[in-house]
Design a protein around this motif. Structure first.
Motif, short mmCIF file in Angstrom:
data_model
loop_
_atom_site.label_atom_id
_atom_site.label_comp_id
_atom_site.label_asym_id
_atom_site.label_seq_id
_atom_site.Cartn_x
_atom_site.Cartn_y
_atom_site.Cartn_z
N ARG A 1 0.78 -1.26 0.10
CA ARG A 1 0.10 -0.04 -0.03
C ARG A 1 1.11 1.31 0.10
NH1 ARG A 1 -5.42 -0.29 1.92
NH2 ARG A 1 -6.00 -2.42 2.14
N ILE A 2 1.80 1.17 0.48
CA ILE A 2 2.76 2.52 0.86
C ILE A 2 4.38 2.42 -0.22
CG2 ILE A 2 4.00 4.02 2.47
CD1 ILE A 2 1.81 2.91 4.46
N ILE A 3 4.92 1.26 0.23
CA ILE A 3 6.11 1.30 -0.11
C ILE A 3 6.63 1.23 -1.55
CG2 ILE A 3 8.63 -0.05 0.01
CD1 ILE A 3 7.88 -0.58 3.11
N THR A 4 5.58 0.34 -2.14
CA THR A 4 5.69 -0.01 -3.56
C THR A 4 5.25 1.05 -4.37
OG1 THR A 4 5.93 -2.32 -3.33
CG2 THR A 4 5.31 -1.44 -5.48
N PRO A 5 3.97 1.70 -3.87
CA PRO A 5 3.46 2.85 -4.83
C PRO A 5 4.47 4.13 -4.81
CG PRO A 5 1.78 1.62 -3.47
CD PRO A 5 3.21 1.20 -3.06
N LEU A 6 4.82 4.30 -3.59
CA LEU A 6 5.81 5.41 -3.44
C LEU A 6 7.20 5.21 -3.94
CD1 LEU A 6 4.61 6.93 -0.04
CD2 LEU A 6 3.85 7.70 -2.25
N GLY A 7 7.43 4.01 -4.28
CA GLY A 7 8.98 3.84 -5.01
C GLY A 7 9.87 4.03 -3.71
N LEU A 8 9.45 3.44 -2.47
CA LEU A 8 10.51 3.67 -1.39
C LEU A 8 11.42 2.53 -1.48
CD1 LEU A 8 8.13 4.78 1.32
CD2 LEU A 8 9.31 6.24 -0.33
N SER A 9 12.39 2.46 -2.45
CA SER A 9 13.51 1.58 -2.65
C SER A 9 14.42 1.04 -1.62
CB SER A 9 14.15 1.38 -3.77
OG SER A 9 15.20 2.67 -3.65
N GLY A 10 14.37 1.88 -0.37
CA GLY A 10 15.43 1.71 0.79
C GLY A 10 14.64 1.54 1.99
N THR A 11 13.35 1.23 1.99
CA THR A 11 12.60 0.84 3.18
C THR A 11 11.99 -0.56 2.98
OG1 THR A 11 11.71 3.18 3.03
CG2 THR A 11 10.55 1.73 4.35
N SER A 12 11.80 -1.00 4.33
CA SER A 12 11.74 -2.39 4.31
C SER A 12 11.38 -2.72 5.83
CB SER A 12 12.62 -3.52 4.00
OG SER A 12 14.01 -3.29 4.89
#
Length: 417
Positions: free
Chosen positions: A267-278
């Motif tokens: 819902r958040i990480i993939t749509p916003l392209g937060l490639s360094g977040t996990s």
């Protein structure tokens, strides 16, 4: 291409001690470039860094990814990165033949533009200090900033009518919190405890980390049982408790069938392209690149089992990702207006907290919104304007800041220009 500039130690020291610097490059530097080194000197952190972001884009539809630079060629976000770390005192003293630089720091800065999903790494000073600096692209543990992600997922589920904030905990997690339980030292009851109370820290649930000291890995159920064995706080009154968000993580799984990490990623990480977040789960290592993390006593705690925090604080992220996340959230890209308004409503928590966010009024009268994160070896703080157009994230690679006044000083330097 982003332009970089290295801030020299001597002009920085002059600025810190209030001496004239009219001819110095620091005269035009952002105020945060002068205040950030205080986190290393007075704050006693091995290293500190910040990344600010100014985003002129209009809000996108909730759930939509951030626009690409190619779509908005004249309105790309502006970034400013700076970092500072302890210099090798013996070498500095030897080179300068002076005792005036015993608290000196090395600082570098980089300003420029970036697209919504990619960043150009910042330039950091060479590692001449006793502790290496923090790179712009470094991964780190974000601690309780995890709560903003969890609250966003819960509010998205509310917008989808898959749950209501007025739902009781009992409705989704039957028997988890029951007053007649012999192991329950509290008089709390999940049948009257609402999701809204969990989100706003007004549930009365004790903070389980008071029992684990934030050092013992636990399952969500173990965390709740630990909390229930502790004295409850007053229901309806704000009292910060990590247990609230552990329970919310359990609710997300019950409602969706997926772990909170899976839902937040989708819902958040993939749509916003937060490639360094996990969400690392039980993985004890940090992704590359990363620096070292230290306790206030200097113990290296870079390797850490994230289950000490779970849904209340396990997130790993980067400076740029956190800036982008809060810009998107407050800019209305993740939640409909009704749910965002609920998130920012602090009345239930007596003005102290919304839902996964809290306000801070600065000396100039400006109020910023965001969260902090505190976990072994890492302290991070993100603050943003109400519209998300301007965001600052700073971090230190230790448990906290020795001088508690410095955080407010740094935020004022950025938002009270």
């Amino acid at each position: 291409m982003p332009k970089s500039r290295t801030l020299l130690v001597i002009p920085l020291a002059l600025a810190l001690f209030g001496l004239p610097t009219a001819s110095s490059p620091l005269a035009a530097a952002p105020a945060t470039d002068v205040t950030l080194p205080l986190l290393v000197t007075r704050g006693k952190a091995p290293a500190a860094a910040l990344l600010t972001r100014e985003d002129p884009w209009p809000p996108a539809s909730p759930g939509q990814p951030e626009p690409q630079a190619a779509q908005q060629p004249d309105q790309r976000p502006r970034w400013h990165f700076t970092q500072t770390y302890k210099a090798l005192i013996a070498r500095t003293d030897s080179n300068s033949n002076s005792n005036s630089n015993s608290n000196s720091t090395d600082t570098s800065a980089e300003t420029g533009t970036g697209t919504g999903t990619t960043d150009t790494p910042g330039v950091t000073a060479s590692a001449t200090g006793s502790t290496p600096g923090i790179r712009r692209t470094d991964h780190f543990r974000a601690g309780s900033i995890t709560k903003t992600f969890i609250a966003t997922v819960v509010l998205q589920l509310a917008a989808e009518r898959r749950l209501s904030l007025s739902d009781s905990v009992e409705r989704h997690l039957p028997g988890l919190i029951r007053g007649e339980n012999d192991t329950d030292a509290t008089d709390l009851d999940g049948r009257t405890l609402t999701l809204r109370a969990l989100l706003t820290h007004t549930s009365g649930l004790a903070d389980y980390t008071a029992g684990t000291k934030g050092l013992i890995p636990v399952t969500p159920l173990e965390a709740v049982r630990t909390a229930l064995a502790l004295p409850a706080t007053t229901p309806g009154r704000w009292s910060y408790s990590n247990t609230n968000y552990v329970v919310l993580g359990m609710v997300i799984k019950q409602v969706t069938g997926n772990a909170y990490a899976t839902e937040a990623t989708h819902r958040i990480i993939t749509p916003l392209g937060l490639s360094g977040t996990s969400f690392p789960g039980a993985r004890t290592t940090l992704p590359s690149p990363h620096g070292r993390a230290y306790t206030s006593e200097g113990e290296d705690v870079t390797a850490l089992n994230p289950r000490v925090a779970g849904a209340a604080g396990e997130l790993i992220s980067t400076l740029a990702d956190l800036d982008r996340f809060y810009a998107a959230l407050l800019g209305g890209r993740l939640l409909p207006a009704t749910q965002l308004h609920q998130m920012l409503n602090t009345r239930a928590a007596q003005g102290r907290y919304g839902m996964g966010l809290y306000p801070q009024k600065l000396p100039c009268g400006t109020t910023v919104w965001g969260h902090n994160g505190h976990i072994a070896g890492s302290y991070v703080r993100t603050a943003a304007t109400r519209d998300g157009d301007r965001v600052l994230t700073f971090r230190v690679n230790t448990d906290g800041i020795a001088d508690p006044t410095l955080e407010r000083t740094l935020l004022a330097a950025e938002f009270c220009e």
